[in-house]
Design an enzyme around this catalytic site. Structure first.
Site, PDB file in Angstrom:
ATOM      1  N   TRP A 101      -7.215  -2.417  -1.621  1.00  0.00           N
ATOM      2  CA  TRP A 101      -8.019  -1.147  -2.552  1.00  0.00           C
ATOM      3  C   TRP A 101      -7.240   0.083  -2.357  1.00  0.00           C
ATOM      4  O   TRP A 101      -7.345   0.632  -1.342  1.00  0.00           O
ATOM      5  CB  TRP A 101      -9.302  -1.183  -2.273  1.00  0.00           C
ATOM      6  CG  TRP A 101     -10.144  -0.861  -3.581  1.00  0.00           C
ATOM      7  CD1 TRP A 101      -9.754  -1.300  -4.869  1.00  0.00           C
ATOM      8  CD2 TRP A 101     -11.021  -0.008  -3.868  1.00  0.00           C
ATOM      9  NE1 TRP A 101     -10.622  -0.734  -5.686  1.00  0.00           N
ATOM     10  CE2 TRP A 101     -11.298   0.176  -4.832  1.00  0.00           C
ATOM     11  CE3 TRP A 101     -11.928   0.661  -2.815  1.00  0.00           C
ATOM     12  CZ2 TRP A 101     -12.517   0.923  -5.575  1.00  0.00           C
ATOM     13  CZ3 TRP A 101     -13.010   1.571  -3.070  1.00  0.00           C
ATOM     14  CH2 TRP A 101     -13.255   1.341  -4.544  1.00  0.00           C
ATOM     15  N   ASN A 102      -6.524   0.630  -3.392  1.00  0.00           N
ATOM     16  CA  ASN A 102      -5.766   1.889  -3.276  1.00  0.00           C
ATOM     17  C   ASN A 102      -6.814   2.918  -3.482  1.00  0.00           C
ATOM     18  O   ASN A 102      -6.694   3.622  -4.603  1.00  0.00           O
ATOM     19  CB  ASN A 102      -4.909   1.889  -4.523  1.00  0.00           C
ATOM     20  CG  ASN A 102      -3.578   1.266  -4.029  1.00  0.00           C
ATOM     21  OD1 ASN A 102      -2.983   1.311  -3.020  1.00  0.00           O
ATOM     22  ND2 ASN A 102      -2.718   0.278  -4.977  1.00  0.00           N
ATOM     23  N   ASP A 147      -1.342   9.301  -2.624  1.00  0.00           N
ATOM     24  CA  ASP A 147       0.121   9.740  -2.744  1.00  0.00           C
ATOM     25  C   ASP A 147       0.543   9.915  -4.032  1.00  0.00           C
ATOM     26  O   ASP A 147       1.935  10.560  -4.203  1.00  0.00           O
ATOM     27  CB  ASP A 147       1.040   8.618  -2.112  1.00  0.00           C
ATOM     28  CG  ASP A 147       0.593   7.145  -2.759  1.00  0.00           C
ATOM     29  OD1 ASP A 147       0.004   7.179  -3.714  1.00  0.00           O
ATOM     30  OD2 ASP A 147       0.816   5.996  -1.901  1.00  0.00           O
ATOM     31  N   ASP A 174       6.045  -5.893  -2.969  1.00  0.00           N
ATOM     32  CA  ASP A 174       5.605  -4.757  -3.793  1.00  0.00           C
ATOM     33  C   ASP A 174       6.598  -3.699  -4.214  1.00  0.00           C
ATOM     34  O   ASP A 174       7.085  -3.168  -3.325  1.00  0.00           O
ATOM     35  CB  ASP A 174       4.041  -4.094  -3.542  1.00  0.00           C
ATOM     36  CG  ASP A 174       4.286  -3.369  -2.190  1.00  0.00           C
ATOM     37  OD1 ASP A 174       4.796  -4.270  -1.078  1.00  0.00           O
ATOM     38  OD2 ASP A 174       3.918  -2.333  -1.953  1.00  0.00           O
ATOM     39  N   ASP A 175       6.684  -3.266  -5.346  1.00  0.00           N
ATOM     40  CA  ASP A 175       7.310  -2.163  -6.126  1.00  0.00           C
ATOM     41  C   ASP A 175       8.680  -2.079  -5.933  1.00  0.00           C
ATOM     42  O   ASP A 175       9.360  -1.206  -6.579  1.00  0.00           O
ATOM     43  CB  ASP A 175       6.811  -0.828  -5.264  1.00  0.00           C
ATOM     44  CG  ASP A 175       5.339  -0.598  -5.439  1.00  0.00           C
ATOM     45  OD1 ASP A 175       4.654  -1.226  -6.413  1.00  0.00           O
ATOM     46  OD2 ASP A 175       4.643   0.410  -4.953  1.00  0.00           O
ATOM     47  N   LYS A 198       5.431   2.748   3.666  1.00  0.00           N
ATOM     48  CA  LYS A 198       6.769   2.728   2.804  1.00  0.00           C
ATOM     49  C   LYS A 198       7.950   3.523   3.284  1.00  0.00           C
ATOM     50  O   LYS A 198       8.734   3.453   3.088  1.00  0.00           O
ATOM     51  CB  LYS A 198       6.645   3.037   1.446  1.00  0.00           C
ATOM     52  CG  LYS A 198       5.339   2.379   0.510  1.00  0.00           C
ATOM     53  CD  LYS A 198       6.020   1.103   0.431  1.00  0.00           C
ATOM     54  CE  LYS A 198       5.122   0.117  -0.566  1.00  0.00           C
ATOM     55  NZ  LYS A 198       3.734  -0.091  -0.143  1.00  0.00           N
ATOM     56  N   GLY A 231      -0.211   1.723   3.727  1.00  0.00           N
ATOM     57  CA  GLY A 231       0.796   1.215   2.729  1.00  0.00           C
ATOM     58  C   GLY A 231       0.971   2.342   1.647  1.00  0.00           C
ATOM     59  O   GLY A 231       1.684   1.959   0.943  1.00  0.00           O
ATOM     60  N   TYR A 253       0.708  -7.287  -8.245  1.00  0.00           N
ATOM     61  CA  TYR A 253      -0.412  -7.221  -7.426  1.00  0.00           C
ATOM     62  C   TYR A 253      -1.742  -6.588  -8.478  1.00  0.00           C
ATOM     63  O   TYR A 253      -2.598  -6.346  -7.757  1.00  0.00           O
ATOM     64  CB  TYR A 253      -0.182  -6.320  -6.450  1.00  0.00           C
ATOM     65  CG  TYR A 253       0.443  -4.847  -6.506  1.00  0.00           C
ATOM     66  CD1 TYR A 253      -0.316  -4.112  -7.007  1.00  0.00           C
ATOM     67  CD2 TYR A 253       1.677  -4.881  -6.427  1.00  0.00           C
ATOM     68  CE1 TYR A 253       0.313  -2.748  -7.363  1.00  0.00           C
ATOM     69  CE2 TYR A 253       2.428  -3.604  -6.589  1.00  0.00           C
ATOM     70  CZ  TYR A 253       1.526  -2.548  -7.165  1.00  0.00           C
ATOM     71  OH  TYR A 253       2.239  -1.431  -7.372  1.00  0.00           O
ATOM     72  N   ASN A 302      -6.603   1.601   1.399  1.00  0.00           N
ATOM     73  CA  ASN A 302      -5.063   2.250   1.734  1.00  0.00           C
ATOM     74  C   ASN A 302      -5.556   3.768   1.516  1.00  0.00           C
ATOM     75  O   ASN A 302      -5.820   4.293   0.658  1.00  0.00           O
ATOM     76  CB  ASN A 302      -4.307   1.833   0.614  1.00  0.00           C
ATOM     77  CG  ASN A 302      -2.820   2.173   0.672  1.00  0.00           C
ATOM     78  OD1 ASN A 302      -2.542   2.914   1.775  1.00  0.00           O
ATOM     79  ND2 ASN A 302      -2.175   2.379  -0.219  1.00  0.00           N
TER      80      ASN A 302
END
Length: 328
Positions: free
Chosen positions: A223-224, A229, A132-133, A52, A21, A170, A254
């Site tokens: 979990w980022n 990125d 998201d975003d 994305k 993601g 989120y 992620n």
């Protein structure tokens, strides 16, 4: 042996694996094929596809994938099934349903179900919806869309698992009006994702308990980590730590667009998700390095990973302690 296996199964987080993601260059097809095998070896069972920069997942979600991409998805699904991995395809609807007129809304639903039908025809049985975003924070609408996907598509098919949704909000403790509404209105067959108190953050037990109460279900953690990125010039190859052992519906990491470098974090995630309460961050990190690089390179790779542990300006910038910690 059977009793030990049953005990291990009850300790493990039900959905455990990877969400693709991140922002940036999506992983190559051959890399994803290899990843399915790697996940199977680790006992990871969930892969969520939502890069994305895939326009047919996001900006062009109404359009079917080109024939070559559909063929590649078929190969990936075969690899996933062979390795006992549930392969979720996510549609990003942040730019959808902007016209609230009933005729326009039904036209969007028609386009959505047509796209889902095309993915089902390719072989997908597991689906996710992302908000998201991008787009607004209309929780009533987002919950309606999720419930319509469940009742108007997944339930009618009869062979699809619960829908996974990444909401527009989120982060936090779930106490916002948006989060509470999603928890109240989303049906029981919707798993709601959450990244923690912040976009990239440790997740203490107290935070998970609050979110579970507000979402009215156990959180599904996106979990980022070890994603980079926000700083692509820095690899993130330190240990996985900072997540509590309280019940979670799912736990997916992620990773970075650097797939091979991400495998260390994925290895650690597999150990955590298998037994959160018994997880030892240091031991898991060392075992994962040994598994990936072998005895001849393990010592040198520990040093390399020590120097690529922090996120250099990101949420884990103070990880200088790892160098001394890993030598203990």
């Amino acid at each position: 042996m059977l009793i030990a296996a049953l005990i291990a199964a009850t300790l493990a987080i039900p959905h455990r694996g990877v969400v693709e993601g991140f922002y940036g260059r999506p992983w190559p097809h051959a890399g994803r094929i290899e990843l399915m095998k790697f996940m199977g070896e680790l006992g990871l069972n969930t892969y969520v596809y939502g890069p994305k920069d895939d326009p047919y997942h996001h900006a062009k979600w109404r359009e079917p994938y080109p024939m070559e991409r559909a063929r590649e998805f078929g190969e990936l699904l075969s690899a996933a099934r062979a390795n006992r991995v549930d392969f979720y395809w996510a549609v990003h609807l942040g730019n959808a349903f902007t016209n609230s007129a009933p005729v326009a809304k039904e036209a969007e639903y028609k386009a959505l179900f047509a796209k889902l039908e095309s993915m089902y025809a390719i072989g997908f049985r597991a689906f996710a919806a992302f908000f998201d975003d991008f787009g607004g924070t209309n929780a009533v609408l987002h919950a309606e869309i999720c419930n319509r996907i469940v009742s108007g598509f997944l339930d009618r098919k009869g062979d699809c698992p619960n829908l996974i949704v990444c909401p527009n909000v989120y982060v936090g403790d779930g106490s916002s009006g948006y989060c509470r509404t999603m928890g109240e209105r989303c049906c029981a067959h919707v798993e709601i994702m959450w990244t923690g108190p912040h976009t990239c953050a440790d997740i203490p037990k107290s935070a998970s308990e609050k979110v579970a109460a507000n979402y009215r279900r156990a959180p599904f953690v996106w979990w980022n980590w070890p994603v980079n990125d926000f700083n692509r010039g820095k690899l993130v190859m330190g240990p996985l730590y900072g997540v509590g052992s309280e019940p979670l519906a799912g736990f997916v990491v992620n990773p970075m667009e650097d797939l091979e470098a991400s495998k260390l974090g994925i290895c650690c995630a597999a150990e955590f998700a298998k037994d959160p309460a018994g997880y030892d961050a240091k031991a898991a990190w060392k075992r994962s390095i040994l598994r990936l690089y072998g005895k001849d390179l393990a010592s040198a790779m520990e040093v390399f990973c020590e120097h690529n542990s922090d996120s250099s300006g990101g949420p884990r910038s103070q990880e200088g302690w790892i160098a001394s910690w890993s030598r203990l």
